[in-house]
Design an enzyme around this catalytic site. Sequence first.
Site, short mmCIF file in Angstrom:
data_model
loop_
_atom_site.label_atom_id
_atom_site.label_comp_id
_atom_site.label_asym_id
_atom_site.label_seq_id
_atom_site.Cartn_x
_atom_site.Cartn_y
_atom_site.Cartn_z
N CYS A 209 77.93 -0.78 -14.70
CA CYS A 209 77.27 -0.12 -13.58
C CYS A 209 75.94 0.37 -14.12
O CYS A 209 75.91 1.28 -14.96
CB CYS A 209 78.12 1.03 -13.06
SG CYS A 209 77.32 1.99 -11.75
N ARG A 281 74.27 0.21 -4.84
CA ARG A 281 74.67 1.55 -4.40
C ARG A 281 73.45 2.40 -4.04
O ARG A 281 72.59 2.66 -4.89
CB ARG A 281 75.51 2.23 -5.49
CG ARG A 281 76.72 1.38 -5.89
CD ARG A 281 77.65 2.09 -6.86
NE ARG A 281 78.61 1.13 -7.42
CZ ARG A 281 79.77 0.79 -6.86
NH1 ARG A 281 80.14 1.35 -5.73
NH2 ARG A 281 80.57 -0.09 -7.44
#
Length: 334
Positions: A209, A281
């Site tokens: 991530c 995101r």
Amino acid sequence: MNLDSLTISETQNNSSSITGKSDDSVYWSVAEIQSLLDTPFNDLIYRAQCIHRQHHDANGVQLSTLISVKTGGCPEDCGYCPQAARYHTGVDNQDMLSLEEVVSAAAAAKANGASRFCMGAAWRGPKQRDMDKMTEMVRAVKSLGMETCATLGLLKPGQAQQLGDAGLDYYNHNLDTAPEFYEEIITTRQYQDRLNTLQQVRNAGINVCCGGIVGMGETRLSRAGLIAQLANLNPYPESVPINHLVQVQGTPLYGTAALDPLEFVRTIAAARITMPKAMVRLSAGRQEMSDAVQALCFLAGANSIFYGDKLLTTGNPESDRDRALLDKLGLHTL
Ligand code: SAM
Ligand code: DTB
Ligand code: SF4
């Protein structure tokens, strides 16, 4: 690219066209990404939305809840961060939370509709005694049936494997900005240190991530440079948080000139186009964003938000407001 060690990706142009890049490991030059960012807005968003629909549920958004397991007092000098000890931001330092506190927060997040739980700590990196507690937390949150993510700073050899063995699904470690702008923001750790940690995460079989922050006074070229670094990781990250700087009084970046929100939307679109399969995101900064700008971010390919009244130390929209926004847009949760 050498798979054993990640290095800062070079910025030379290459001959491939910016259209029709469907291969996952394709190289993106900074110039190509800048020309994407320069595209007429409608064309850019249309292209991002088409790619989004090829790879994702067009109306699905994942809800991820954050918790700060250790707050403030950090020795690093990240110019945006309210948790750096050297800046006077009014953040109260907090020692590591107990296992029970973390598990009950995760259970509450799940009951509230989150499917992912991210644990953050204000460390340069974890010490071994911290790792013992972190692995317990990861194991317990995972056993609730949630996707787990942790962001603990730089990892030493072996630490990623310990987290992976405990059931960690993703490790968050951001590149934050383009290499040429980086040293204006952080001096206590190098870009290459970050790449080394990302490589350890990869080698341990944990999903990466990795994203950055927009609105720190960077140019459009630097936004292109950040996206190029991310897209040229091989493979590119499974998860890409795009944060809008939350300006906190006392940090060096407080008072930075505001970025046009449509530049933020363009950056989301560039992330979606260059990293088609990643979860993109829409991360920090939503409290200051209108519903309309957030809707444009979803249209540009964002498919996850932080959900819950707080990020790590700063505010996030109330859950009620987020549920109303998802309802209004006909979005469902993943
Ligand atoms: N200490 C660890 C580290 O820096 O890797 C983990 C926690 S740190 C708070 C995680 C990320 O949050 C940073 O890399 C940065 O991208 C983001 N972040 C921190 N403060 C922010 C702010 N004021 N606005 C937007 N993003 C921020
Ligand atoms: C990420 O990219 N954004 C989140 C998460 N990873 C850990 C953190 C945002 C922090 C915003 C500032 C704060 O609340 O302290
Ligand atoms: Fe520390 Fe992370 Fe904040 Fe940097 S971003 S000062 S490493 S908590």
